[in-house]
Structure formats: C-alpha cells, structure tokens
Design a protein around this motif. Structure first.
Motif, mmCIF file in Angstrom:
data_model
loop_
_atom_site.group_PDB
_atom_site.id
_atom_site.type_symbol
_atom_site.label_atom_id
_atom_site.label_comp_id
_atom_site.label_asym_id
_atom_site.label_seq_id
_atom_site.Cartn_x
_atom_site.Cartn_y
_atom_site.Cartn_z
ATOM 1 N N ALA A 1 -120.122 4.066 26.474
ATOM 2 C CA ALA A 1 -119.640 2.809 25.898
ATOM 3 C C ALA A 1 -118.169 2.903 25.511
ATOM 4 C CB ALA A 1 -120.482 2.437 24.673
ATOM 5 N N ILE A 2 -117.782 4.050 24.962
ATOM 6 C CA ILE A 2 -116.402 4.226 24.495
ATOM 7 C C ILE A 2 -115.434 4.375 25.664
ATOM 8 C CG2 ILE A 2 -114.882 5.806 23.220
ATOM 9 C CD1 ILE A 2 -117.322 6.398 21.415
ATOM 10 N N GLY A 3 -115.875 5.027 26.735
ATOM 11 C CA GLY A 3 -115.005 5.280 27.876
ATOM 12 C C GLY A 3 -114.336 4.044 28.454
ATOM 13 N N PRO A 4 -115.095 2.971 28.782
ATOM 14 C CA PRO A 4 -114.453 1.772 29.325
ATOM 15 C C PRO A 4 -113.476 1.116 28.351
ATOM 16 C CG PRO A 4 -116.803 1.743 29.747
ATOM 17 C CD PRO A 4 -116.562 2.872 28.814
ATOM 18 N N MET A 5 -113.745 1.239 27.056
ATOM 19 C CA MET A 5 -112.838 0.660 26.063
ATOM 20 C C MET A 5 -111.486 1.381 26.100
ATOM 21 S SD MET A 5 -115.472 0.222 22.849
ATOM 22 C CE MET A 5 -117.083 -0.525 23.046
ATOM 23 N N VAL B 1 -115.215 11.559 32.082
ATOM 24 C CA VAL B 1 -114.846 12.636 31.156
ATOM 25 C C VAL B 1 -115.315 12.308 29.741
ATOM 26 C CG1 VAL B 1 -112.896 13.831 30.072
ATOM 27 C CG2 VAL B 1 -112.897 13.413 32.546
ATOM 28 N N THR B 2 -115.102 11.053 29.322
ATOM 29 C CA THR B 2 -115.518 10.637 27.980
ATOM 30 C C THR B 2 -117.023 10.731 27.810
ATOM 31 O OG1 THR B 2 -113.636 9.103 27.929
ATOM 32 C CG2 THR B 2 -115.327 8.801 26.256
ATOM 33 N N TYR B 3 -117.736 10.313 28.837
ATOM 34 C CA TYR B 3 -119.204 10.405 28.796
ATOM 35 C C TYR B 3 -119.647 11.863 28.691
ATOM 36 C CZ TYR B 3 -124.068 9.819 30.337
ATOM 37 O OH TYR B 3 -125.437 9.834 30.428
ATOM 38 N N GLY C 1 -119.062 13.098 25.266
ATOM 39 C CA GLY C 1 -120.072 12.567 24.352
ATOM 40 C C GLY C 1 -121.381 13.337 24.440
ATOM 41 N N VAL C 2 -121.790 13.654 25.671
ATOM 42 C CA VAL C 2 -123.002 14.454 25.861
ATOM 43 C C VAL C 2 -122.813 15.833 25.224
ATOM 44 C CG1 VAL C 2 -124.490 15.575 27.565
ATOM 45 C CG2 VAL C 2 -123.674 13.236 27.957
ATOM 46 N N GLY C 3 -121.622 16.418 25.441
ATOM 47 C CA GLY C 3 -121.340 17.728 24.864
ATOM 48 C C GLY C 3 -121.377 17.716 23.348
ATOM 49 N N LEU C 4 -120.876 16.636 22.749
ATOM 50 C CA LEU C 4 -120.896 16.538 21.284
ATOM 51 C C LEU C 4 -122.324 16.474 20.752
ATOM 52 C CD1 LEU C 4 -117.943 14.065 20.558
ATOM 53 C CD2 LEU C 4 -118.118 16.461 19.848
ATOM 54 N N LEU D 1 -130.653 8.988 24.026
ATOM 55 C CA LEU D 1 -130.050 7.650 23.943
ATOM 56 C C LEU D 1 -128.671 7.716 23.284
ATOM 57 C CD1 LEU D 1 -133.172 5.535 22.882
ATOM 58 C CD2 LEU D 1 -132.084 5.589 25.135
ATOM 59 N N ALA D 2 -128.507 8.639 22.335
ATOM 60 C CA ALA D 2 -127.215 8.777 21.644
ATOM 61 C C ALA D 2 -126.110 9.214 22.581
ATOM 62 C CB ALA D 2 -127.349 9.759 20.483
ATOM 63 N N THR D 3 -126.460 9.925 23.657
ATOM 64 C CA THR D 3 -125.421 10.401 24.584
ATOM 65 C C THR D 3 -124.704 9.251 25.290
ATOM 66 O OG1 THR D 3 -126.961 10.625 26.463
ATOM 67 C CG2 THR D 3 -126.699 12.537 25.008
ATOM 68 N N PHE D 4 -125.313 8.049 25.276
ATOM 69 C CA PHE D 4 -124.693 6.910 25.954
ATOM 70 C C PHE D 4 -123.511 6.336 25.174
ATOM 71 C CE2 PHE D 4 -128.585 7.199 28.298
ATOM 72 C CZ PHE D 4 -128.277 6.698 29.562
#
Length: 294
Positions: free
Chosen positions: A80-84, A31-33, A36-39, A73-76
């Motif tokens: 990164a934030i999701g697992p945190m 969901v977080t990923y 992030g892509v949507g943003l 690349l920014a969509t990744f």
C-alpha cells in the motif's frame, strides 16, 4: 464504452506519464513491499525470540492459524505504501490522487459493501453439496474479528491502490486505448494468483477468475472515477473467502468455517464457476447502485 469520470481520475497522472517512470515506480513498489515483509518477519523474530520465531514464521507463511494469518495480512502494508511513494517521487502527484475524490470513494465503498453483503448472503441460501465444518470457536473468532477486518481492509486496499490506482492511472495517462489500461493491470493481478504448488491443475482457473475480478474492478473504478466501489467489492469478497468460509489449507487461519476440499482437486472447479457467476451478478448490482448514487 465511455468512462467520463475516469478522465478526471486519470488527470493527475498525465503530467508525468512516461513508461520509464512507471517501471521505476513498480521497482520501488517491489522493494517497499519486500522491506515491509522483512519488517514483519523481523518483528516476529524480536518479539518471539530465536527459539519460537521459526514456529511463528512457519505459521505466518502457511496462514493456517489466526495469528499467522494476521501477520501475513500485515505484510501488505508495504504494497500500500509503495505506490504512494512512487506517485510522489516519480510522478510528482499527491497521494490522495490515487484514490479519487475521497467523499465519493467512501460513499461508493459503503454502497459496494452493502450490495456485496446482500448478494453473498442470498448466495448462501442456495442449496449446495459442499460441506462446511467449524474452524474456530466463535468466541475466539469474534476476538480476532476487529483486527482481521483491518487486515483484510489493508490487504485489499493495497491491491486496489497498486492495480486500479497507480498502474491503471499511469497506463491510461500514457495510452488512449481503453483495453490497455483495463486489461494489463487485470492480467497482472490474475497472474499474481498463480499457485500451482497449492492449486495443482486448478491454478489456471484461479488465475482466470482473478483476472476477471480485476477487469470488473477496473471497470468500476473507471465508471466511478475513484477506488471506492472496487475496494468495497474486493473487501467484501475477501471477508467472505478469508473470514467466513475458507478452503481448508493456506489462508484459512481466520475463517469461522472451512470447506474440507483439497484445493488441487477437480471438486473445486464447480465452486470456481459458481464464484465467477456470483461475482458477475454482484458487479452488475454495484454498477447499477453507483449509477443511482453517483
């Protein structure tokens, strides 16, 4: 094979090792990923306006231009934030526990970077039938290079945090069998590289190569007890493949040179085998280096 440093790396995950927590964490990461892509897509729409947004989004999806590739690349960042978030919410772990001891992680990242850079530089000296052609003017390439390096750092870091950090740690906390926490994240990593619409019959070879890379990165993580060596290994590999010489097509927008070969052509299979061989040799060298400088 014993991985003594890995025990310390996994220790924070042992407090909440239940599989249902891992599954919820993976759902949250997805969901977080997606958010992030949507943003990123939303940001493109706001900045470019409705008239130009479609063109920029197409360039981003195809990643055949420098700006579009940077946006991809920014969509990744979401990955990164999701697992945190998952580690903190579902496992009550400190975010830094995903990385292992930070001084060691930084040291081994730099060691792996130097070893990989040397190995890939030597590999370019071997004669090859592959023709490469200029893709970007050098001045343009250099102007994009700082952001491109940050982009590749984020992209590779996101994948390492997810696969070699969060998933590997949580599986190791739950299962004693080494093969489970080495192989399962590596196979997942490989499967996510399945692109038959681009690679054609070569897709299975790319998945196999990615799975092997994931397994070697998992071994480095277990050997060192941090993400540093695996991240440096991954980062340098992708810098070469994305920023130096890329296949002509998707994800070639930031490359200085491209190899004009159809990704679906049987011609790339010897290149895949060569890449696998280089990867294995580089992994051995990194393993020796981190043993010398633990």
């Amino acid at each position: 094979m014993q991985y003594l440093a890995h025990d310390t790396f996994v220790a924070p995950a042992r407090a909440k090792p239940q599989i249902w927590r891992l599954l919820l964490g993976l759902f949250l990461i997805a969901v977080t990923y997606a958010l992030g892509v949507g943003l990123v897509f939303g940001g493109v729409f706001v900045v470019a306006g409705p008239d130009n947004a479609e063109r920029w989004i197409t360039e981003m999806v195809e990643a055949t231009g420098p700006t579009g590739t940077l946006l991809l690349l920014a969509t990744f960042a979401g990955m990164a934030i999701g697992p945190m978030i998952a580690a903190a919410v579902f496992h009550e772990r400190l975010i830094r526990s995903l990385f292992g001891p930070l001084p060691r992680a930084v040291r081994h990242f730099l060691i792996a970077l130097v070893v990989c850079a040397a190995a890939y530089s030597l590999s370019f000296l071997f004669p090859s039938d592959v023709e490469v052609i200029p893709n970007l003017e050098r001045a343009i390439w250099l102007s994009f290079l700082p952001l491109a390096l940050v982009g590749v750092l984020v992209q590779t870091g996101a994948e390492e945090i997810l696969f070699r950090g969060y998933i590997q740690q949580q599986l190791a906390a739950r299962f004693k069998a080494t093969w489970i926490w080495l192989l399962v994240p590596s196979v997942l990593f490989g499967v996510l590289h399945w692109q038959p619409e681009i690679m054609g019959d070569n897709a299975i070879y790319i998945v196999a190569a990615a799975t092997l890379f994931g397994l070697l990165a998992a071994d480095l993580t277990a050997k060192t007890g941090s993400l540093g060596a695996a991240w440096g290994f991954h980062f340098t590999n992708n810098v070469v493949a994305i920023l130096i010489v890329a296949l002509d097509g998707p994800l070639s927008g930031l490359a200085l040179y491209t190899a004009p070969i159809d990704p679906a052509s049987p011609e790339i299979r010897p290149l895949i085998l060569l890449d696998i061989g280089t990867t294995i040799v580089t992994w051995i060298l990194i393993r020796l280096a981190v043993t010398r400088f633990p």
